[in-house]
Design a protein around this motif. Structure first.
Motif, short mmCIF file in Angstrom:
data_model
loop_
_atom_site.label_atom_id
_atom_site.label_comp_id
_atom_site.label_asym_id
_atom_site.label_seq_id
_atom_site.Cartn_x
_atom_site.Cartn_y
_atom_site.Cartn_z
N TYR A 76 -7.42 7.66 -4.02
CA TYR A 76 -8.01 6.67 -3.11
C TYR A 76 -8.27 7.34 -1.77
CZ TYR A 76 -2.92 6.59 -2.61
OH TYR A 76 -1.61 6.97 -2.51
N GLY A 77 -8.86 6.61 -0.85
CA GLY A 77 -9.08 7.15 0.49
C GLY A 77 -10.54 7.24 0.86
N VAL A 78 -10.79 7.54 2.13
CA VAL A 78 -12.14 7.59 2.68
C VAL A 78 -12.37 8.96 3.34
CG1 VAL A 78 -12.06 5.11 3.17
CG2 VAL A 78 -11.48 6.75 4.98
N VAL A 79 -13.60 9.17 3.76
CA VAL A 79 -13.94 10.31 4.61
C VAL A 79 -14.13 9.77 6.02
CG1 VAL A 79 -15.59 12.16 5.09
CG2 VAL A 79 -15.05 11.54 2.71
N TRP B 38 -4.08 -6.90 10.81
CA TRP B 38 -5.09 -6.13 10.10
C TRP B 38 -4.96 -6.27 8.58
CZ3 TRP B 38 -8.89 -4.22 12.94
CH2 TRP B 38 -8.66 -3.97 14.31
N LEU B 39 -3.75 -6.39 8.08
CA LEU B 39 -3.50 -6.31 6.64
C LEU B 39 -3.45 -7.66 5.95
CD1 LEU B 39 -0.82 -3.46 6.65
CD2 LEU B 39 -3.29 -3.27 6.26
N ARG B 40 -3.52 -8.75 6.72
CA ARG B 40 -3.58 -10.10 6.16
C ARG B 40 -4.84 -10.79 6.67
NH1 ARG B 40 1.16 -12.25 3.91
NH2 ARG B 40 2.91 -10.77 3.95
N ASP B 41 -5.33 -11.76 5.90
CA ASP B 41 -6.53 -12.48 6.32
C ASP B 41 -6.18 -13.63 7.26
OD1 ASP B 41 -5.59 -14.62 4.78
OD2 ASP B 41 -6.99 -14.27 3.13
N PRO C 263 0.83 -1.21 0.00
CA PRO C 263 0.00 0.00 0.00
C PRO C 263 0.86 1.26 0.00
CG PRO C 263 0.10 -0.92 2.21
CD PRO C 263 0.80 -1.91 1.31
N LYS C 264 0.36 2.30 -0.63
CA LYS C 264 1.08 3.57 -0.67
C LYS C 264 1.25 4.12 0.75
CE LYS C 264 1.51 3.76 -5.15
NZ LYS C 264 2.85 3.67 -5.80
N LEU C 265 2.30 4.88 0.94
CA LEU C 265 2.67 5.36 2.28
C LEU C 265 2.32 6.83 2.45
CD1 LEU C 265 6.18 3.64 2.50
CD2 LEU C 265 3.93 2.69 3.08
N CYS D 63 -6.73 -1.97 1.70
CA CYS D 63 -6.33 -0.58 1.89
C CYS D 63 -5.22 -0.25 0.89
CB CYS D 63 -5.84 -0.35 3.32
SG CYS D 63 -7.08 -0.70 4.59
N ARG D 64 -5.53 0.61 -0.07
CA ARG D 64 -4.54 0.94 -1.09
C ARG D 64 -3.48 1.90 -0.57
NH1 ARG D 64 -5.25 -1.00 -5.79
NH2 ARG D 64 -3.99 0.58 -6.84
#
Length: 351
Positions: free
Chosen positions: A133-136, A300-303, A9-11, A312-313
């Motif tokens: 990308y991203g959320v509010v 969180w980032l692996r299943d 994912p981008k930093l 999460c990009r």
């Protein structure tokens, strides 16, 4: 570059530590957004740099009432530093023009108005090509103490408010993420958070933002003792027990997680102003930090099978409440970027 083989994912770095806890008597003054952008753009580790920033839609950084011209100028300033914008924080709280999601009609209207304004800005930044990308982000803007006066009634009211927020988000093709912080009523424990996510029931529009610092405190149940997974006097040297607790926590919330903050935490809590007990962000190398950042991010980032999720990009460093003196040091941001790279190295991918 070969030391860090992944591009996703981008930093990102959060700009809001330049605003949160700043200003007012006895506090450091706010750090201007341009300065935060400069500090972010200047950081470099092994030839790698931050890809972008996440923003707080609040003065003096970005006004929630920003004009199109002001947003165009913002996009230009971000682009000029080789960065993009990811998630944005809507100021839904009463002191910033919003209101409680569990409040009366006037307060709920104010809350939803801020959500709409946040979605308007988020969409505009997408259209300007600076926000890929991203959320509010939002929360309930309701204290735990107020929520506890009528848990069922308030939880139901919050869910109704957030359903209305989802309708707004759909108009703008945006997604909302609830910040998992123990100071917010209805979100103060992992169980109440899961309950709220299910009640809202719009996973395509409403999900969870996991901040490693805040979610660590879900394990201890400070504001919800019945939901504690670990005792408050837990011996943090017992890494296996900590990992088992994180596994239980993330199993419940991972499917809802659409935004992720890398952070460090010392497992202490404090209350400031209108905040109930909440956690402290620490520098990644803080000797009192209880997280193994790269390893624990993987929960969180692996299943469940250990496969990278790619949900999460981008991921963002959150480090509120550091003194300005610390934030102006280049080595601060290099150490943070190094921690971010360790997470990307361990759980990243290429496209």
């Amino acid at each position: 570059m070969t030391n860090h083989p992944h591009q996703f994912p981008k930093l990102h770095n959060a700009a809001w530590p330049g605003v949160v806890g700043k200003g007012g008597e006895g506090n450091d003054p706010p750090i201007e957004l341009d300065t935060m952008l400069d500090l972010t753009a200047a950081a470099e580790v092994d030839g790698r740099k931050f890809d972008g920033v996440d923003l707080f839609l609040f003065d003096p950084h970005v006004s929630i009432d920003a004009t199109d011209k002001e947003l165009e100028d913002l996009a230009d300033r971000v682009r000029a530093r080789g960065l993009v914008i990811g998630s944005v924080v809507a100021p839904v709280w009463e002191p910033t023009g919003g209101g409680s999601a569990a409040g009366d009609d006037e307060q709920v209207h104010a809350f939803l108005t801020q959500v709409r304004k946040g979605c308007t800005i988020a969409k505009k930044l997408r259209e300007l090509g600076v926000r890929p990308y991203g959320v509010v982000r939002l929360d309930t803007a309701t204290s735990v103490a107020d929520w506890a006066k009528d848990p069922e009634g308030n939880q139901s009211k919050i869910a109704d408010t957030l359903k209305a927020a989802c309708d707004i988000a759909e108009e703008y093709d945006e997604r909302l993420a609830a910040e998992g912080e123990i100071c917010w009523g209805g979100m103060q424990s992992w169980r109440t958070m899961v309950d709220l996510l299910k009640r809202v029931g719009h996973p395509e529009r409403f999900g969870f933002q996991a901040d490693m610092a805040h979610t660590l405190l879900y394990l201890l149940g400070y504001n919800a003792p019945d939901d504690a997974i670990l005792p408050t006097d837990f011996d943090w040297s017992d890494n296996e027990k900590k990992k088992a607790a994180l596994k239980e926590l993330t199993h419940a919330l991972r499917e809802w997680t659409i935004d992720f903050h890398v952070a460090q935490n010392d497992a202490t809590v404090h209350g400031t102003g209108t905040h109930d007990k909440t956690g402290r962000h620490c520098l990644p190398n803080d000797p009192n930090g209880k997280l193994n950042i790269a390893e624990d991010a993987g929960f969180w980032l692996r299943d469940e099978h250990g496969d990278v999720l790619k949900t999460c990009r981008h991921i963002c460093w959150d480090g509120c409440m550091f003194p300005n003196e610390v934030m102006h040091k280049p080595e601060t941001w290099n150490s943070i970027l190094s921690a971010m790279l360790s997470v990307q190295d361990a759980h990243g991918w290429n496209e």
